[in-house]
Design a protein around this motif. Structure first.
Motif, PDB file in Angstrom:
ATOM      1  N   MET A   1      34.556  46.909  65.389  1.00  0.00           N
ATOM      2  CA  MET A   1      35.728  47.621  64.906  1.00  0.00           C
ATOM      3  C   MET A   1      35.537  47.992  63.435  1.00  0.00           C
ATOM      4  SD  MET A   1      37.869  47.846  67.420  1.00  0.00           S
ATOM      5  CE  MET A   1      38.164  47.096  69.018  1.00  0.00           C
ATOM      6  N   LYS A   2      36.119  49.116  63.054  1.00  0.00           N
ATOM      7  CA  LYS A   2      36.037  49.568  61.666  1.00  0.00           C
ATOM      8  C   LYS A   2      37.299  49.115  60.935  1.00  0.00           C
ATOM      9  CE  LYS A   2      33.944  53.351  60.729  1.00  0.00           C
ATOM     10  NZ  LYS A   2      33.526  54.757  60.563  1.00  0.00           N
ATOM     11  N   ILE A   3      37.118  48.290  59.897  1.00  0.00           N
ATOM     12  CA  ILE A   3      38.228  47.724  59.142  1.00  0.00           C
ATOM     13  C   ILE A   3      38.250  48.349  57.752  1.00  0.00           C
ATOM     14  CG2 ILE A   3      39.419  45.622  58.475  1.00  0.00           C
ATOM     15  CD1 ILE A   3      38.569  45.762  61.501  1.00  0.00           C
ATOM     16  N   LEU A   4      39.299  49.090  57.451  1.00  0.00           N
ATOM     17  CA  LEU A   4      39.434  49.748  56.152  1.00  0.00           C
ATOM     18  C   LEU A   4      40.252  48.873  55.209  1.00  0.00           C
ATOM     19  CD1 LEU A   4      39.243  52.252  54.242  1.00  0.00           C
ATOM     20  CD2 LEU A   4      41.354  53.071  55.329  1.00  0.00           C
ATOM     21  N   VAL A   5      39.696  48.595  54.039  1.00  0.00           N
ATOM     22  CA  VAL A   5      40.443  47.953  52.961  1.00  0.00           C
ATOM     23  C   VAL A   5      40.770  49.057  51.957  1.00  0.00           C
ATOM     24  CG1 VAL A   5      40.385  46.279  51.083  1.00  0.00           C
ATOM     25  CG2 VAL A   5      39.368  45.703  53.284  1.00  0.00           C
ATOM     26  N   ALA A   6      42.045  49.465  51.927  1.00  0.00           N
ATOM     27  CA  ALA A   6      42.481  50.568  51.068  1.00  0.00           C
ATOM     28  C   ALA A   6      43.381  50.007  49.971  1.00  0.00           C
ATOM     29  CB  ALA A   6      43.218  51.620  51.888  1.00  0.00           C
ATOM     30  N   THR A   7      42.880  49.945  48.750  1.00  0.00           N
ATOM     31  CA  THR A   7      43.605  49.304  47.660  1.00  0.00           C
ATOM     32  C   THR A   7      43.543  50.143  46.394  1.00  0.00           C
ATOM     33  OG1 THR A   7      41.597  48.002  47.250  1.00  0.00           O
ATOM     34  CG2 THR A   7      43.357  46.934  48.488  1.00  0.00           C
ATOM     35  N   GLU A   8      44.691  50.707  46.067  1.00  0.00           N
ATOM     36  CA  GLU A   8      44.782  51.432  44.798  1.00  0.00           C
ATOM     37  C   GLU A   8      44.531  50.460  43.639  1.00  0.00           C
ATOM     38  OE1 GLU A   8      47.995  54.332  42.506  1.00  0.00           O
ATOM     39  OE2 GLU A   8      48.538  53.307  44.364  1.00  0.00           O
ATOM     40  N   LYS A   9      45.096  49.240  43.752  1.00  0.00           N
ATOM     41  CA  LYS A   9      44.776  48.144  42.833  1.00  0.00           C
ATOM     42  C   LYS A   9      43.792  47.247  43.576  1.00  0.00           C
ATOM     43  CE  LYS A   9      48.927  46.551  42.185  1.00  0.00           C
ATOM     44  NZ  LYS A   9      50.058  45.712  41.679  1.00  0.00           N
ATOM     45  N   PRO A  10      42.510  47.304  43.239  1.00  0.00           N
ATOM     46  CA  PRO A  10      41.500  46.623  44.059  1.00  0.00           C
ATOM     47  C   PRO A  10      41.625  45.107  44.059  1.00  0.00           C
ATOM     48  CG  PRO A  10      40.485  48.218  42.558  1.00  0.00           C
ATOM     49  CD  PRO A  10      41.911  48.060  42.126  1.00  0.00           C
ATOM     50  N   PHE A  11      41.105  44.504  45.116  1.00  0.00           N
ATOM     51  CA  PHE A  11      40.888  43.073  45.130  1.00  0.00           C
ATOM     52  C   PHE A  11      39.794  42.740  44.119  1.00  0.00           C
ATOM     53  CE2 PHE A  11      42.446  43.479  49.590  1.00  0.00           C
ATOM     54  CZ  PHE A  11      43.419  42.492  49.563  1.00  0.00           C
ATOM     55  N   ALA A  12      39.778  41.496  43.657  1.00  0.00           N
ATOM     56  CA  ALA A  12      38.671  41.021  42.824  1.00  0.00           C
ATOM     57  C   ALA A  12      37.388  41.050  43.657  1.00  0.00           C
ATOM     58  CB  ALA A  12      38.958  39.607  42.342  1.00  0.00           C
ATOM     59  N   PRO A  13      36.239  41.294  43.018  1.00  0.00           N
ATOM     60  CA  PRO A  13      34.976  41.343  43.771  1.00  0.00           C
ATOM     61  C   PRO A  13      34.737  40.121  44.643  1.00  0.00           C
ATOM     62  CG  PRO A  13      34.631  42.148  41.541  1.00  0.00           C
ATOM     63  CD  PRO A  13      36.044  41.638  41.602  1.00  0.00           C
ATOM     64  N   VAL A  14      35.100  38.938  44.153  1.00  0.00           N
ATOM     65  CA  VAL A  14      34.889  37.731  44.948  1.00  0.00           C
ATOM     66  C   VAL A  14      35.759  37.745  46.200  1.00  0.00           C
ATOM     67  CG1 VAL A  14      36.604  36.341  43.677  1.00  0.00           C
ATOM     68  CG2 VAL A  14      34.708  35.208  44.850  1.00  0.00           C
ATOM     69  N   ALA A  15      36.939  38.354  46.098  1.00  0.00           N
ATOM     70  CA  ALA A  15      37.813  38.482  47.271  1.00  0.00           C
ATOM     71  C   ALA A  15      37.209  39.452  48.278  1.00  0.00           C
ATOM     72  CB  ALA A  15      39.200  38.943  46.849  1.00  0.00           C
ATOM     73  N   VAL A  16      36.691  40.572  47.788  1.00  0.00           N
ATOM     74  CA  VAL A  16      36.055  41.555  48.678  1.00  0.00           C
ATOM     75  C   VAL A  16      34.876  40.914  49.403  1.00  0.00           C
ATOM     76  CG1 VAL A  16      34.804  43.744  48.786  1.00  0.00           C
ATOM     77  CG2 VAL A  16      36.803  43.528  47.306  1.00  0.00           C
ATOM     78  N   ASN A  17      34.104  40.121  48.675  1.00  0.00           N
ATOM     79  CA  ASN A  17      32.966  39.436  49.300  1.00  0.00           C
ATOM     80  C   ASN A  17      33.435  38.484  50.397  1.00  0.00           C
ATOM     81  OD1 ASN A  17      31.201  40.735  47.593  1.00  0.00           O
ATOM     82  ND2 ASN A  17      31.098  39.060  46.105  1.00  0.00           N
ATOM     83  N   GLY A  18      34.562  37.791  50.138  1.00  0.00           N
ATOM     84  CA  GLY A  18      35.108  36.876  51.135  1.00  0.00           C
ATOM     85  C   GLY A  18      35.615  37.612  52.362  1.00  0.00           C
TER      86      GLY A  18
END
Length: 306
Positions: A1-18
């Motif tokens: 499945m394709k999961i889009l994370v769309a954040t005008e205010k981004p997550f912290a890089p460590v959160a994105v990695n998680g």
């Protein structure tokens, strides 16, 4: 499945990695759309997404119509009034939130704002202390309970009102339960708002209610901007020069508050409640886990549009 994370205010890089690690382990593909500036970017990105993770991003009918494959939207956080949940339900799209993940971060901010306020915004003049003051918590959910926990450490006398939480549950946690919000405002030196923005609560924090506060009262809003009747509160602060208002949600009438309640008003430039590394990570990873559970088991435990 394709999961889009769309954040005008981004997550912290460590959160994105998680988030990526959680989704990779389940065999899903992560697509990132960060710091987008045009709605069209979101409309294009969501077109072939099976799932969507957002923060405060506005998920309108236009966005949902553009998302032809979308099955689930998860708001990484507790509040979900940025998503048109009713329209999503019409389209058979599950909407979930991640309750509790940001609660401590918001609660700690309440006390950051409060200490700043009682010490006269650090202007060098003598202030007061929180110890022994009566704190009113309006809505006793995850954030409200964390506020109560921290307030005990400050030695405050804690009161709460929640139309949906039984009085005995509030009392069991060592907090005084009151019968209505009018009693909360008239009893307490400080009132901290933790109500959602609903048809019933929008503009409900008005002149009549806040005027019941004791002399020297402080109103704290880390909930939603819409719950404040800004015009009436500005007028009240001009009449009641003893009252203070602090918030992490810049009001539409920010300039008027700053001018007409100078020295008694403070707003952070942006919403700050969940802006900690820990909350960022917790909410993002929780969202990814909920999406994995949905596709693996059909789990909709945190669905808010049933």
């Amino acid at each position: 499945m394709k999961i889009l994370v769309a954040t005008e205010k981004p997550f912290a890089p460590v959160a994105v990695n998680g988030i990526k690690a959680e989704l990779d382990n389940a065999g899903h593909e992560l697509v990132l759309l960060e710091k987008y500036t045009e709605k069209q970017q979101l409309l294009d990105a969501v077109a072939n997404a099976d799932a969507l993770i957002v923060r405060s991003d506005k998920i309108t009918p236009e966005v949902l119509d553009a998302a032809k494959e979308l099955k689930i939207v998860v708001r990484a956080g507790a509040g979900y009034d940025n998503i048109d949940t009713a329209y999503a339900k019409e389209k058979g799209i599950v909407v979930e939130n991640t309750p509790g993940q940001n609660s401590n971060a918001v609660a700690e901010l309440v006390f950051g704002l409060l200490v700043y306020a009682v010490r006269n915004f650090y202007n060098g003049k003598a202030g007061t202390e929180l110890k022994g003051k009566k704190l009113g918590i309006l809505a006793y959910g995850n954030v409200g309970r964390n506020v109560a926990r921290i307030a005990k450490g400050f030695g405050m006398d804690i009161y709460a009102y929640d139309a949906f939480c039984p009085k005995e549950v509030i009392e069991q946690s060592g907090v005084h339960a009151v019968d209505n919000q009018e009693e909360l405002f008239s009893t307490c030196d400080v009132v901290s708002l933790h109500i959602p923005a609903t048809n019933e609560t929008k503009k409900s924090i008005n002149k009549e209610l806040v005027s019941k506060m004791k002399k020297g009262g402080i109103l704290v809003n880390t909930a939603r901007k819409e719950v404040i009747n800004e015009e009436e509160l500005v007028a009240l602060l001009q009449e009641r020069t003893d009252l203070k208002f602090v918030t992490d949600i810049k009001p539409d009438l920010d300039a008027e508050f700053a001018e007409k309640a100078e020295g008694r008003y403070f707003s952070t430039p942006k919403k700050m409640g969940a802006q900690t590394a820990e909350a960022n990570i917790n909410a993002g990873i929780a969202a990814a886990k909920q999406i994995n559970a949905y596709f693996a088991e059909g789990c909709t435990k945190f669905q808010v549009n049933k």
